[in-house]
Design a protein around this motif. Structure first.
Motif, PDB file in Angstrom:
ATOM      1  N   THR A  35      -6.889 -58.949  89.117  1.00  8.23           N
ATOM      2  CA  THR A  35      -6.729 -58.116  90.310  1.00  8.23           C
ATOM      3  C   THR A  35      -6.599 -59.068  91.504  1.00  8.23           C
ATOM      4  O   THR A  35      -7.510 -59.237  92.299  1.00  8.23           O
ATOM      5  CB  THR A  35      -7.918 -57.144  90.442  1.00  8.23           C
ATOM      6  N   ARG A  74      -5.810 -55.224  98.699  1.00  5.92           N
ATOM      7  CA  ARG A  74      -6.045 -53.785  98.578  1.00  5.92           C
ATOM      8  C   ARG A  74      -4.752 -52.993  98.713  1.00  5.92           C
ATOM      9  O   ARG A  74      -4.502 -52.065  97.954  1.00  5.92           O
ATOM     10  CB  ARG A  74      -6.968 -53.328  99.698  1.00  5.92           C
ATOM     11  N   PHE A 118      -2.570 -52.978  95.644  1.00  4.71           N
ATOM     12  CA  PHE A 118      -2.955 -52.104  94.536  1.00  4.71           C
ATOM     13  C   PHE A 118      -2.869 -50.624  94.919  1.00  4.71           C
ATOM     14  O   PHE A 118      -2.551 -49.789  94.083  1.00  4.71           O
ATOM     15  CB  PHE A 118      -4.337 -52.490  94.001  1.00  4.71           C
ATOM     16  N   LEU A 119      -3.137 -50.317  96.191  1.00  5.77           N
ATOM     17  CA  LEU A 119      -3.036 -48.907  96.599  1.00  5.77           C
ATOM     18  C   LEU A 119      -1.608 -48.392  96.486  1.00  5.77           C
ATOM     19  O   LEU A 119      -1.379 -47.249  96.120  1.00  5.77           O
ATOM     20  CB  LEU A 119      -3.536 -48.733  98.035  1.00  5.77           C
ATOM     21  N   MET A 151       0.748 -49.674  94.546  1.00  8.89           N
ATOM     22  CA  MET A 151       1.369 -50.032  93.265  1.00  8.89           C
ATOM     23  C   MET A 151       1.755 -48.801  92.427  1.00  8.89           C
ATOM     24  O   MET A 151       0.993 -47.857  92.323  1.00  8.89           O
ATOM     25  CB  MET A 151       0.395 -50.902  92.474  1.00  8.89           C
ATOM     26  N   GLY A 152       2.943 -48.856  91.867  1.00  7.47           N
ATOM     27  CA  GLY A 152       3.355 -47.802  90.938  1.00  7.47           C
ATOM     28  C   GLY A 152       4.069 -46.635  91.588  1.00  7.47           C
ATOM     29  O   GLY A 152       4.584 -45.759  90.902  1.00  7.47           O
TER      30      GLY A 152
END
Lengths: 302, 320
Positions: free
Chosen positions: B210, B307, B310-311, B313-314
């Motif tokens: 991460t 952060r 990752f928030l 992401m996708g």
């Protein structure tokens, strides 16, 4: 086919469906085998009246029982991209989703709401095991983020009820990425000084256990819940020996220092109210069933 | 080369023949096999090029698990100086599946952490095949805290089939340990860079990866579940791992498209194990590049960037 099929079948179907009204249903306890009257079971929050076995309960039924007067408002979860990997196993992922939506009437495996419990305003999240085994994909990540943002905005604590077979394989690596994503959401709560209480329900496994479900300020489990990272079957295959009785069950985890408490569903509401109010420095709550608050404060759609 | 993968069998046969010819020439010096052997070598190389040009996801899994692929210890030995292992989780044990400690990377003091699989039967058992127990994650948390306190960048090398599915590991809370390690990755105010050098297996990998910046070797894999595990659950047949590997999108190329990783490190022809030194050098360059990008950032900017990454992401799927 002939006119009989056209004419007679609807009549027969209607007889069958009339027989299936829930009031007439009896269900058998998976644990002790007692036949339980549907309404009695429902009134007892899906806990066996004979042996105390905790059966699955839908997020809506749980929230209806938890919130004052059964009133809560749903918080809208941003819809993620459908089928981001174009995943296909024996079935296509969108077909599995369609079936799960039809069977449950829900969008996905998590419901986010806000309301009052014992006049204590909270945001609550519950995972729905009946929706593709509660599996964690982008939607579940979005739901936790939405819940944390709403909690921070309204300065309310967050209570999360977990239930999942783990990550949603059909979203591959993106399901795995919900571990760090949900962890960021939990950090927002902690930085805002808001309590985050996790209630682990049967079963909570895999990547869900290894992220947001283990990061609570207080960790409570329902009796008998299976809580683990690797499941018992995988472990038995690896170590080639029989696992001890009750291994990875809530009580076993409590004994091994992994949980704060194991609490029966019937006592859960009072206990959550008590804990939350102490963590927030509020006076003790008025106990008992309360009428719905007026009005429910939320920025989201009901 | 002694250790061929099943799909490399044609190469093994040709290289074997070339070797036979050379052996013959050594025992009977009057026979001239030079030309023939060279032709066979050329043919083997062409075959290698065509096989590796377009490896299927399952074949990439096989390459990523190749026993001669460079492992964490090889990278630490070659790329770091003054490596000083720091042991233990201060709670229960030292997990030998996780290496870690202080070291210098291009003279700069850093903390390096990684999964080590071992290279022969003895070391593989000692390292538990790179499958960490809770103590491994808790050691990593401790080392990340140390790095954070003394403002040292953290470099993680990921190579694990996954967390260890054992009785003790569960009793000692491996889910909690993984959750805390992931949380720690998101909290530290120093650059965190990660390279997936072989297998990025599920939660055991996330706990280390991460990161601000994640690189992957060309033929390494990173997945929520092993293709065999996925096949046995969704296809009810572990032999369907080829289909599962395809569906899971676990290759560096797909993960780059999904924006789950930031860069791909090219491997030498025929995979990292055919030219370990070149591979290790390329990984070193990638680490240096990632650190250079992050070094100017202040603590808060590093945490916020991680952060945000990752928030978001996708959100775009394969179109990212």
């Amino acid at each position: 086919m002939n006119w009989i099929t056209n004419y007679v079948r609807p009549t027969i179907n209607s007889i069958f469906s009339r027989r299936e009204v829930p009031e007439n249903l009896w269900s058998k306890c998976e644990s002790c085998g007692t036949m339980l009257f549907h309404r009695e079971l429902k009134d007892n929050l899906n806990v066996c009246t004979s042996c105390g076995h905790h059966m699955a309960i839908t997020p809506r039924a749980r929230f209806t029982a938890l919130f004052d007067g059964g009133v809560f408002a749903e918080i809208k979860v941003p819809e993620p991209l459908a089928d981001p990997l174009q995943f296909r196993d024996q079935k296509k992922y969108p077909d599995r989703m369609k079936a799960a939506r039809a069977a449950t009437g829900e969008r996905d495996a998590m419901l986010v709401v806000t309301g009052e419990m014992g006049r204590t305003p909270i945001v609550a999240v519950a995972q729905d095991f009946s929706f593709m085994a509660g599996s964690m994909g982008m939607y579940v990540g979005n739901a936790i983020i939405a819940a944390a943002e709403e909690a921070v905005k309204l300065k309310r604590p967050l209570i999360l009820f977990s239930a999942a077979g783990g990550a949603r394989m059909q979203e591959g690596i993106l399901s795995l990425m919900q571990m760090p994503r949900s962890t960021v959401a939990i950090q927002m709560l902690k930085e805002a000084g808001l309590p985050y209480v996790v209630v682990l329900t049967h079963p909570t496994t895999g990547g869900v256990t290894a992220s947001y479900a283990m990061l609570g300020d207080v960790q409570i489990a329902e009796p008998g819940a299976l809580i683990c990272f690797a499941g018992p079957r995988v472990i038995e295959q690896t170590i080639r020996e029989k696992l001890p009785e009750g291994f990875q069950r809530a009580e076993y985890l409590l004994d091994h220092g992994m949980l704060d408490r194991v609490t029966a569903r019937a006592r859960m509401r009072d206990e959550l109210i008590t804990i939350i109010r102490m963590l927030q420095g509020l006076p003790p709550a008025v106990k008992g069933d309360l009428p719905p608050p007026q009005p429910v404060q939320t920025t989201a759609t009901a | 080369m002694t250790n061929y993968l099943d799909f490399e069998r044609p190469i093994a046969e040709i290289e074997g023949k070339a070797e036979e010819l050379r052996a013959l020439a050594r025992s009977t010096p009057e026979t001239d096999v030079g030309g023939e052997a060279a032709a066979l070598d050329k043919k083997a190389k062409e075959l290698l090029v065509s096989l590796y040009k377009d490896l299927t996801p399952w074949r990439k899994c096989q390459v990523a698990r190749h026993p001669e692929r460079p492992h964490c210890k090889d990278y630490i030995d070659a790329l770091f100086t003054d490596y000083t292992p720091l042991a233990g989780d201060r709670n229960f044990a030292d997990d030998h599946a996780v290496m870690g400690g202080l070291a210098r990377f291009q003279d700069r003091p850093v903390v390096v952490i990684g999964h080590e699989k071992g290279h022969d039967t003895k070391t593989r058992i000692e390292r538990n095949f790179g499958m960490a127990r809770p103590e491994g994650y808790r050691k990593a948390i401790r080392l990340m805290d140390l790095a954070d306190r003394f403002n040292l960048p953290v470099i993680t090398l990921v190579d694990t089939p996954g967390a260890y599915p054992g009785k003790g590991a569960e009793e000692r809370g491996q889910a909690e340990a993984i959750a805390r390690a992931t949380e720690k990755c998101l909290q530290i105010g120093v650059p965190l860079v990660s390279v997936i050098i072989g297998e990025g297996g599920s939660g055991g990998a996330v706990a280390f990866a991460t990161a601000n910046s994640v690189a992957m070797l060309e033929h390494s894999v990173y997945s929520v579940i092993s293709p065999e595990g996925c096949a046995s659950i969704l296809w009810k047949d572990a032999e369907k791992m080829r289909e599962a590997a395809e569906a899971l999108r676990l290759t560096a190329q797909d993960l780059k498209k999904l924006a789950v990783i930031d860069r791909i490190i090219a491997e030498p022809l025929g995979g990292a194990h055919r030219d370990r030194a070149t591979t290790i050098g390329a990984v070193g360059d990638a680490i240096a590049g990632m650190l250079a990008e992050l070094t100017p950032l202040k603590r808060k900017a590093l945490i916020d960037a991680r952060r945000k990454k990752f928030l978001t992401m996708g959100a775009k799927g394969l179109a990212a």
